[in-house]
Write a protein that holds these residues in place. Structure first.
Motif, PDB file in Angstrom:
ATOM      1  N   THR A 115      34.811  44.102   2.531  1.00 39.05           N
ATOM      2  CA  THR A 115      34.608  43.548   1.189  1.00 39.05           C
ATOM      3  C   THR A 115      33.400  44.209   0.539  1.00 39.05           C
ATOM      4  N   ILE A 119      30.567  41.161  -3.835  1.00 36.91           N
ATOM      5  CA  ILE A 119      31.560  40.093  -3.661  1.00 36.91           C
ATOM      6  C   ILE A 119      31.286  39.336  -2.358  1.00 36.91           C
ATOM      7  N   ALA A 151      25.940  39.811  -9.501  1.00 37.32           N
ATOM      8  CA  ALA A 151      26.930  38.880  -8.923  1.00 37.32           C
ATOM      9  C   ALA A 151      26.315  37.503  -8.705  1.00 37.32           C
TER      10      ALA A 151
END
Length: 171
Positions: A115, A119, A151
């Motif tokens: 990933t 994220i 993020a």
């Protein structure tokens, strides 16, 4: 990977209004640049990183100036969280503990998980914004990558700190 650790240094217990202080490792509190190599597209050469992830190389890493902020946050009774995109092995944890990198919780990349870093970190840390006991606490997120800072910033109620700028200022 979530691990809990014991206390190494005297610490004020701050039950009234602790802050949540989240720190990245590489480029934030640890200088591991001697074992990093980047591909032509600017991405980290993960195969090279894993090949250089030996005890000898890990113990050549240095602490960056932001380490002292982490230590101060820990001593003042704030909730200190390490959130790294690297897979942590036994030598990484040995280094962390031997260098006195204090924390209450540590999150790392699950084995063979690919990933994207921003994220991954956002997913691993989401509960600090969603769970009632953490939701209203002030949060600080220290990282050297803009995508990771952005993020986490999306959750709100967080002060993000660019570790590259911080470490250059205090080097």
């Amino acid at each position: 990977m979530l691990k809990l650790k014991t206390q190494f240094i005297p610490r004020i217990l701050n039950f009234v209004n602790p802050k949540i202080c989240i720190y990245d490792l590489d480029g934030t509190i640890i200088d591991s640049s001697h074992r990093t190599k980047y591909m032509e597209n600017g991405e980290l050469d993960l195969a090279n990183w894993k090949a250089n992830n030996t005890k000898e190389n890990i113990f050549k890493d240095d602490l960056l100036p932001m380490y002292w902020q982490l230590r101060q946050d820990y001593e003042n009774g704030n909730i200190v969280i390490i959130c790294t995109a690297r897979e942590l092995g036994e030598y990484d944890l040995e280094y962390i503990h031997s260098m006195g990198i204090y924390y209450d919780y540590i999150y790392s990349r699950p084995k063979d998980n690919i990933t994207r870093d921003d994220i991954l970190k956002a997913n691993q840390l989401r509960h600090f914004w969603n769970f009632k006991q953490f939701a209203k606490l002030k949060k600080y997120f220290y990282d050297d990558r803009i995508a990771n800072l952005n993020a986490i910033r999306k959750y709100g109620n967080v002060e993000t700190v660019n570790a590259r700028i911080w470490n250059k200022r205090f080097a």
